[in-house]
Design an enzyme around this catalytic site. Sequence first.
Site, short mmCIF file in Angstrom:
data_model
loop_
_atom_site.label_atom_id
_atom_site.label_comp_id
_atom_site.label_asym_id
_atom_site.label_seq_id
_atom_site.Cartn_x
_atom_site.Cartn_y
_atom_site.Cartn_z
N GLY A 47 5.36 3.88 -3.47
CA GLY A 47 4.09 3.16 -3.94
C GLY A 47 4.18 1.80 -3.91
O GLY A 47 5.19 1.29 -3.22
N ASP A 161 -2.77 2.57 -12.32
CA ASP A 161 -2.76 2.90 -11.02
C ASP A 161 -3.15 4.42 -10.94
O ASP A 161 -2.48 5.19 -10.36
CB ASP A 161 -1.19 2.76 -10.63
CG ASP A 161 -1.08 2.75 -9.00
OD1 ASP A 161 -2.09 2.64 -8.35
OD2 ASP A 161 0.16 3.38 -8.53
#
Length: 168
Positions: A47, A161
Amino acid sequence: MSGCAACSWEVQVEDTFCPHCGAPVVDPLIGAVVGDRYRVVSRIGVGGMGAVYRAEHTMMRKDLAIKVLLPEFGGKDEFVRRFEREAESASRLQHPNIITVTDFGRTAEGSLFLAMEFLAGESLSSVIKAGPVPRARALHVIRQILRGLDAAVAAGIVHRDLKPDNIM
């Protein structure tokens, strides 16, 4: 970042093959023991700030996931503090629709890591890519997401997120 074993070209954590010579890139964490008790089995994904791995607790033989702060962020105080806040915040949450964080520490190389329950299955992004989601299933998933978010907000935590890749 590290060097390709075949040609020493600089490769990124997310690279599967060396962009210079095409050799497979071997992730140095695969097979390593993190935090003296978690053997890294495979990489699940990468990520914005970290790489996530499937791991096994060496004593309990239990599968779990390990998130490791990417090396390029390890020396930057802002990212270290953000990762530490994520670990502290997530560890306070106990809810069926939120992943359980069980440990936090440093690798032998000094990178921060976060240990959490391992969730088998597919991400919401994979489900969406497969085609239209039936209304009943979509509503069921949305309700679970909202329950998890409600619990986080009640604990004073804002998810920074939230995206289909982070929803199982």
